[in-house]
Design a protein around this motif. Structure first.
Motif, PDB file in Angstrom:
ATOM      1  N   MET A 281      36.928 -25.900  21.965  1.00 17.67           N
ATOM      2  CA  MET A 281      37.464 -25.413  23.248  1.00 17.67           C
ATOM      3  C   MET A 281      36.254 -24.645  24.010  1.00 17.67           C
ATOM      4  O   MET A 281      35.616 -25.052  25.102  1.00 17.67           O
ATOM      5  N   GLU A 282      34.975 -24.466  22.986  1.00 18.53           N
ATOM      6  CA  GLU A 282      33.596 -23.639  23.825  1.00 18.53           C
ATOM      7  C   GLU A 282      33.135 -24.087  24.239  1.00 18.53           C
ATOM      8  O   GLU A 282      32.256 -24.365  24.994  1.00 18.53           O
TER       9      GLU A 282
ATOM     10  N   MET B 246      41.683 -18.907  24.569  1.00 14.50           N
ATOM     11  CA  MET B 246      39.522 -19.792  24.918  1.00 14.50           C
ATOM     12  C   MET B 246      40.401 -21.583  25.342  1.00 14.50           C
ATOM     13  O   MET B 246      39.945 -22.059  26.134  1.00 14.50           O
ATOM     14  N   GLN B 247      42.077 -21.138  24.882  1.00 13.44           N
ATOM     15  CA  GLN B 247      42.594 -22.452  25.286  1.00 13.44           C
ATOM     16  C   GLN B 247      42.837 -22.409  26.704  1.00 13.44           C
ATOM     17  O   GLN B 247      42.647 -23.232  27.574  1.00 13.44           O
TER      18      GLN B 247
ATOM     19  N   GLY C 272      39.396 -25.935  17.746  1.00  8.07           N
ATOM     20  CA  GLY C 272      39.690 -24.509  17.307  1.00  8.07           C
ATOM     21  C   GLY C 272      38.826 -23.833  18.567  1.00  8.07           C
ATOM     22  O   GLY C 272      38.038 -24.591  19.456  1.00  8.07           O
ATOM     23  N   ASP C 273      38.163 -23.074  18.811  1.00  8.65           N
ATOM     24  CA  ASP C 273      37.817 -22.049  19.426  1.00  8.65           C
ATOM     25  C   ASP C 273      36.107 -21.986  19.572  1.00  8.65           C
ATOM     26  O   ASP C 273      35.676 -22.644  20.914  1.00  8.65           O
ATOM     27  N   SER C 274      35.641 -23.121  18.646  1.00  9.82           N
ATOM     28  CA  SER C 274      34.377 -23.464  18.478  1.00  9.82           C
ATOM     29  C   SER C 274      34.609 -25.003  19.568  1.00  9.82           C
ATOM     30  O   SER C 274      33.503 -25.339  20.109  1.00  9.82           O
TER      31      SER C 274
ATOM     32  N   ALA D 266      42.851 -23.127  18.270  1.00  6.06           N
ATOM     33  CA  ALA D 266      41.929 -22.175  18.718  1.00  6.06           C
ATOM     34  C   ALA D 266      43.290 -20.869  19.996  1.00  6.06           C
ATOM     35  O   ALA D 266      44.679 -20.856  20.414  1.00  6.06           O
ATOM     36  N   SER D 267      42.199 -20.122  20.269  1.00  4.51           N
ATOM     37  CA  SER D 267      43.006 -18.790  20.551  1.00  4.51           C
ATOM     38  C   SER D 267      43.994 -19.259  22.215  1.00  4.51           C
ATOM     39  O   SER D 267      42.512 -19.688  22.827  1.00  4.51           O
TER      40      SER D 267
END
Length: 318
Positions: free
Chosen positions: A156-157, A184-185, A152-154, A180-181
């Motif tokens: 990737m972050e 973000m990817q 998910g986004d977290s 993930a969005s």
């Protein structure tokens, strides 16, 4: 006896609130659960909490904050809060295996628990190479190879943040597709430090005398088991706010985090406040939790002053 205020949960938020309220002679009662001190008690060295230039161990920091609150008169009680009746005042707090207690105000500081995979070697190596917080522990892996688990986004972050320190970041996800969005990817794929190990199911955290050595995974396409060597493993599959015991009496967002009035700690129930990670799905840092605990204590004090002066249809004076 009806307490002026009861703080449910500890951690940096709840303990800061206890310090402020105790100094204001509010005699707060703190109910600490089976993991007093919150997530910091599972970390090793904390280097980003102001005032400790050489760092401080997480459990020691929490013990110091607890002692500081006790010094000013805060009382502590260990117990599991089963439920809370917020339908009328004073509020009633039901504790597992003990008598219920009543409070004029409540501060909820029950935090959010990191999601774990539930695989062998995971929990045993928390603090020995397994972490759920890149901003907390990334610094300790300078020049090391790290695995980030999640899609998910977290995740990737976290992976992007860890490239500041690591020599290589391997992103492991059990599906081929990522949740993930796209933005973000794209950011993660643009980094030459991030490699990808998709369609792999984590099976076991491997470790030696000095800590984590790698991650055993199953290649879902071939069914074969593989070992990805690494010095650290960051699990980024989300957090679960500890709000189930409130039984929907307080307003939450779609993920279950408590919603507070912007700029305050006030929930939708007058006289009930929230601080720490239970109302913070963005920062989740010790220092931001402590700051929100300060806000909750001051809001609580103002609220009680207004009630006593009969001016509060019980609104905060802001």
């Amino acid at each position: 006896m009806v307490y002026k205020t009861v703080i449910i949960g500890t951690g940096p938020g709840g303990l800061t609130a206890a310090i402020y309220l105790a100094r204001a002679n509010m005699e707060p009662l703190v109910i600490e659960g089976p993991e007093p001190g919150g997530q910091l008690t599972t970390t090793t060295e904390v280097e980003n909490f102001p005032g400790f230039p050489e760092g401080i161990m997480g459990p020691e920091l929490m013990a110091n904050m607890r002692h500081q609150a006790e010094r000013f008169g805060a009382k502590f009680r260990t117990g599991w809060v089963r439920s809370v009746d917020m339908s009328k005042r004073p509020f009633t707090i039901f504790i597992e295996g003990a008598e219920s207690i009543q409070a004029e105000t409540i501060i909820v500081s029950t935090g959010a628990s990191a999601r774990y995979l539930g695989i062998p070697g995971e929990r045993e190596n928390v603090g020995r190479g397994v972490s759920t917080c890149a901003t907390c522990d990334g610094f300790f892996f300078r020049g090391k190879k790290i695995i980030v688990i999640g899609g998910g986004d977290s995740a990737m972050e976290e992976a992007g943040f860890l490239t500041r320190f690591a020599s290589e970041v391997v992103l492991v996800n059990r599906r081929t597709e990522l949740r993930a969005s796209k933005i973000m990817q794209d950011r993660a794929r643009a980094s030459d430090k991030i490699s990808w190990s998709l369609d792999r199911t984590p099976l076991e955290v491997l470790s030696g005398p000095l800590g984590v050595t790698g991650l055993k995974v199953r290649n879902n396409a071939s069914g074969e088991e593989e070992v990805i060597e690494a010095d650290g493993i960051f699990i980024a599959i989300g957090h679960i706010p500890n709000t189930a015991f409130l039984e929907g009496q307080l307003e939450t967002d779609s993920s279950g985090y408590l919603i507070v009035k912007p700029g305050t700690s006030q929930t939708n129930v007058p006289g009930v406040f929230a601080c720490g990670d239970v109302q913070d799905n963005r920062y989740r840092q010790a220092i931001t939790a402590a700051g929100s605990g300060c806000k909750a204590a001051i809001d609580c004090e103002y609220y009680l002053e207004d009630v006593q002066s009969n001016t509060a249809d019980v609104q905060l004076k802001f």
